[in-house]
Design a protein around this motif. Structure first.
Motif, PDB file in Angstrom:
ATOM      1  N   GLY A   1       0.828  -1.212   0.000  1.00 54.85           N
ATOM      2  CA  GLY A   1       0.000   0.000   0.000  1.00 54.85           C
ATOM      3  C   GLY A   1       0.854   1.250   0.000  1.00 54.85           C
ATOM      4  N   HIS A   2       1.895   1.252   0.841  1.00 57.13           N
ATOM      5  CA  HIS A   2       2.824   2.384   0.878  1.00 57.13           C
ATOM      6  C   HIS A   2       3.507   2.575  -0.467  1.00 57.13           C
ATOM      7  N   ALA A   3       3.917   1.468  -1.103  1.00 60.95           N
ATOM      8  CA  ALA A   3       4.629   1.552  -2.383  1.00 60.95           C
ATOM      9  C   ALA A   3       3.766   2.190  -3.461  1.00 60.95           C
ATOM     10  N   HIS A   4       2.485   1.809  -3.520  1.00 64.35           N
ATOM     11  CA  HIS A   4       1.589   2.391  -4.530  1.00 64.35           C
ATOM     12  C   HIS A   4       1.419   3.898  -4.316  1.00 64.35           C
ATOM     13  N   LEU A   5       1.200   4.287  -3.065  1.00 63.41           N
ATOM     14  CA  LEU A   5       1.013   5.714  -2.770  1.00 63.41           C
ATOM     15  C   LEU A   5       2.303   6.493  -2.998  1.00 63.41           C
ATOM     16  N   ALA A   6       3.429   5.916  -2.592  1.00 66.00           N
ATOM     17  CA  ALA A   6       4.707   6.612  -2.724  1.00 66.00           C
ATOM     18  C   ALA A   6       5.098   6.766  -4.184  1.00 66.00           C
ATOM     19  N   LEU A   7       4.850   5.715  -4.980  1.00 63.39           N
ATOM     20  CA  LEU A   7       5.214   5.785  -6.397  1.00 63.39           C
ATOM     21  C   LEU A   7       4.494   6.928  -7.092  1.00 63.39           C
ATOM     22  N   PHE A   8       3.190   7.043  -6.857  1.00 63.83           N
ATOM     23  CA  PHE A   8       2.443   8.101  -7.535  1.00 63.83           C
ATOM     24  C   PHE A   8       2.583   9.439  -6.829  1.00 63.83           C
ATOM     25  N   GLY A   9       2.991   9.416  -5.555  1.00 62.93           N
ATOM     26  CA  GLY A   9       3.193  10.668  -4.851  1.00 62.93           C
ATOM     27  C   GLY A   9       4.475  11.366  -5.250  1.00 62.93           C
ATOM     28  N   SER A  10       5.560  10.624  -5.225  1.00 63.50           N
ATOM     29  CA  SER A  10       6.850  11.251  -5.508  1.00 63.50           C
ATOM     30  C   SER A  10       7.191  11.248  -6.990  1.00 63.50           C
ATOM     31  N   LEU A  11       6.438  10.481  -7.784  1.00 62.57           N
ATOM     32  CA  LEU A  11       6.878  10.309  -9.163  1.00 62.57           C
ATOM     33  C   LEU A  11       5.755  10.266 -10.195  1.00 62.57           C
TER      34      LEU A  11
END
Length: 460
Positions: free
Chosen positions: A347-357
């Motif tokens: 869940g963190h990876a999905h949010l972080a991927l679209f958040g930072s990139l």
């Protein structure tokens, strides 16, 4: 009928072209950006198919789940990379107000990165891979990606050298980001017999690409866009840019430490990873404050800039919540001990991927491909609808994954239940994840169609 008028495939979505690209590099960047958006559309379809296959494994599929997942993860790495290459070429020429050193080299670089990216996806489709999670393609194919990045590094450094007395912070930081993309991927083209060395170098791409190298290129784009749109003056945004670049490098290099502990590094890396992750929250918080201040004092009238801003604001929201705060929470050693490697991480990876990139690259690609045109009101509403669907889908997916992860953590890691028994209790949340992925894919396809029509409108 009013709702239908929002859909991008009904009616005209763009006003006529009013101006052409100025530099060859900016024309070439359109190839990168359109390819990236196309691969992004493909990724969402592959992801939905994989999510459905996970909960209904008896469905016929030409590609086994493990290879479908490998293709999904490969797309997650490579479409932002290709889009970033185009964005860097476009915005560096805009910042420096001059042509890059070698446009032909940029063209060759494009074909090399596309060829080897497609080779990775094709080989995985035929069940040819190395079993190395996140980098399952054959190492020799990643060497092709490195060659493309080496061409970009040379081209950009020569460009900066030609204007060494007029280099802007945004141009320099975007160039450094590309250099880091090369340096962090290059060690992953080598085979390591030591599993600790193998895992450590893998995290240089899995974690450091996103939280350091791409942070630098994204920050350069955001700084340039904020100046052009009037959301911040150049002096203020450049101060933020220096801080963001410094903390991204420090935070990225040492914040990865909470991964290192689990592959054999000393326990001190858990604490280092947590403490350094705190600093990564600072620049994104300052950017949020600057954005709020800019929106209060400046009313953006261009629909093109508004739609770009919708995507940037989406990125900012997930960068704060999913990448920074949630990432900080799960890096706390006592929490990381239980949650590492569960669906919470996913869940963190999905949010972080679209958040930072992810949303930043989409914003930059749309901005580049729509130069010389202005969306009609109908086209703008279609774009907003696409962004809303993307956000609803992403929040649904992430919420389902986080809920599944918390239950998984409690039953498996805390109570010690059998993993297979726990897995069966997570199906409901994985169904919700698949449903959220479908909504996300629908928004993705709407946005792709809008960008495709824009690209066709502005391609001559």
């Amino acid at each position: 009928m009013k709702l239908l008028s929002f859909l991008p495939f009904l009616g005209k979505t763009q006003k006529p072209v009013v101006r052409k690209q100025q530099f060859l590099a900016q024309k070439i960047s359109r190839r990168y950006c359109f390819t990236a958006v196309t691969l992004f559309a493909l990724q969402s379809v592959v992801a939905v198919a994989g999510a459905i296959d996970l909960v209904i494994p008896d469905l016929p599929s030409p590609i086994p789940f493990e290879f479908g997942r490998a293709i999904h993860l490969g797309l997650a790495d490579l479409w932002p990379l290709i889009g970033t290459m185009g964005m860097v070429y476009y915005f560096i020429t805009a910042e420096l107000d001059r042509e890059i050193y070698s446009p032909p080299l940029a063209r060759w670089q494009y074909w090399i990165v596309v060829l080897f990216s497609l080779a990775i996806f094709t080989s995985l489709s035929f069940k040819i891979g190395n079993g190395r999670e996140f980098l399952e393609g054959l190492p020799v194919l990643y060497m092709g990606i490195c060659i493309s990045l080496a061409f970009a590094t040379y081209n950009l450094l020569r460009t900066l050298f030609m204007v060494k007395n007029n280099i802007t912070p945004a141009a320099a930081i975007m160039t450094v980001g590309i250099i880091f993309l090369l340096l962090l991927l290059l060690p992953n083209t080598i085979f390591y017999s030591n599993p600790i060395a193998d895992e450590a170098t893998k995290f240089w791409v899995v974690h450091l690409w996103e939280e350091m190298a791409f942070e630098l290129t994204s920050a350069g784009f955001i700084a340039t866009f904020y100046v052009v749109s009037g959301l911040a003056d150049r002096a203020k945004i450049e101060k933020w840019l220096y801080l963001e670049a410094s903390l991204a490098v420090i935070g990225g290099l040492y914040g990865t430490g909470h991964h290192y502990y689990w592959i054999g590094f000393p326990a001190a890396w858990l604490a280092i990873g947590f403490l350094v992750s705190i600093v990564e929250v600072i620049p994104v918080g300052l950017l949020a404050h600057m954005t709020y201040t800019g929106l209060k004092s400046k009313k953006i009238r261009s629909r093109r800039e508004k739609l770009t801003l919708w995507l940037v604001l989406s990125s900012l929201f997930y960068h704060i919540t999913g990448a920074s705060l949630l990432g900080l929470l799960i890096s706390i050693p006592w929490i990381n001990l239980y949650m590492h490697g569960t669906y919470v991480t996913s869940g963190h990876a999905h949010l972080a991927l679209f958040g930072s990139l992810g949303f930043v690259v989409l914003a930059g690609c749309y901005y580049i491909l729509s130069r010389g045109s202005e969306p009609t009101l109908k086209g703008y509403k279609s774009g907003v609808l696409a962004v809303i669907l993307l956000n609803v889908g992403l929040l649904s997916m992430a919420s389902a994954l986080l809920t599944a992860g918390l239950k998984e953590t409690y039953l498996w890691r805390y109570l010690g239940m059998d993993f297979e028994q726990v897995r069966l209790q997570l199906n409901l949340y994985l169904f919700i994840r698949a449903f959220g992925g479908t909504i996300f894919a629908l928004g993705d396809l709407f946005l792709f169609w809008l960008i495709y029509k824009t690209w066709k409108q502005t391609s001559h």
